[in-house]
Design an enzyme around this catalytic site. Structure first.
Site, short mmCIF file in Angstrom:
data_model
loop_
_atom_site.label_atom_id
_atom_site.label_comp_id
_atom_site.label_asym_id
_atom_site.label_seq_id
_atom_site.Cartn_x
_atom_site.Cartn_y
_atom_site.Cartn_z
N SER A 58 0.84 -1.20 0.00
CA SER A 58 0.00 0.00 0.00
C SER A 58 0.87 1.24 0.00
CB SER A 58 -0.90 0.01 1.24
OG SER A 58 -1.58 1.24 1.37
N TYR A 83 -4.05 -0.16 10.12
CA TYR A 83 -3.92 -0.64 8.74
C TYR A 83 -2.52 -0.35 8.21
CZ TYR A 83 -4.20 -0.79 3.69
OH TYR A 83 -3.93 -1.06 2.36
#
Length: 272
Positions: A58, A83
């Site tokens: 990510s 996250y």
């Protein structure tokens, strides 16, 4: 299972992919994203054939201090929310496996990491995501509630990073110099726009719709500014995004309009 399938390529995208969900379920998020990646790595470590592997993490792995220039692949990894931290943990595990096992001449694995900017496009049904929330609310004639209209992101169509992944995979298969490398895939720096701009652009293709700013009602931290530097992908892979922001939004919102106007249609048949 991986050994039984005997793949030539592995693209690992499986994840708990939502920042807000990570606050609600941090253990599940870390288990899925960090331990899940380790499970893939461990299965590949002992496989008895040559495999080309891309581990997709990510853009949120970077220690985001919200500076104005784009993050490069060599910049510091970090993350304030569960996250982002889980993706950083995954990258630490990937690097460890590369240095400890996969870097050796005896290894059958070639591996690389990719980090993509914010992806939009048809077929995204995740909750608390801007485009699906807008499309669902507007299809019901409702005003959509937006929690962070001033947050800026590197918006890109889902097809853009996918083309980057495929390009990198083929380069990695043929040339060991890409082994162990990380690459950003995102739009050009002049295509970073705030959420409010994205919504106003979507409204051009979906008349008589509106939105409401509810940012004061939300105490969960999410980064306000995030930008990627993709010079490495351009220099090494001859890759760059090709869709303008306007075309990206048009393709995306037209897909959802077509879907909601033809609910009896199979998702794979929605083509605009």
């Amino acid at each position: 299972q991986i050994e039984a399938i005997e793949p030539d390529f592995v693209f690992h995208l499986a994840a708990q992919a939502l920042v807000r969900t990570s606050y609600e379920n941090p253990i599940e998020t870390i288990t899925s994203n960090a331990i899940g990646s380790v499970n893939i790595l461990e299965a590949l470590r002992v496989i008895n054939k040559s495999v080309t592997v891309l581990m997709i993490t990510s853009d949120k792995v970077y220690d985001n201090v919200e500076w104005l220039w784009g993050y490069r692949e060599i910049d510091r990894i970090g993350g304030k929310d569960p996250y982002s931290a889980s993706k950083g943990m995954a990258e630490l595990a990937i690097r460890s496996y590369y240095e400890s096992y996969l870097k050796q001449d005896s290894s059958n694995i070639r591996i690389a990491i990719t980090r993509a900017g914010n992806v939009i496009g048809g077929g995204d049904w995740a909750k608390d995501r801007i485009v699906p929330d807008c499309a669902f609310s507007w299809s019901k004639g409702k005003t959509v509630k937006i929690r962070s209209p001033r947050a800026t992101r590197p918006w890109q169509h889902v097809l853009e990073p996918l083309s980057g992944y495929l390009t990198l995979a083929m380069k990695l298969k043929d040339n060991i110099k890409f082994h162990g490398q990380a690459y950003n895939f995102g739009p050009s720096s002049d295509q970073n726009f705030p959420v409010s701009h994205l919504i106003e652009e979507m409204k051009k293709h979906w008349k008589k719709v509106n939105w409401e700013d509810v940012s004061n009602n939300d105490m969960v931290h999410e980064a306000s500014l995030l930008k990627l530097n993709c010079d490495k992908a351009l220099e090494n892979l001859n890759w760059k995004s090709v869709l303008s922001f306007e075309k990206t939004v048009e393709m995306t919102i037209n897909w959802y309009k077509e879907f909601y106007e033809n609910l009896n249609k199979e998702v794979l048949d929605v083509n605009v």
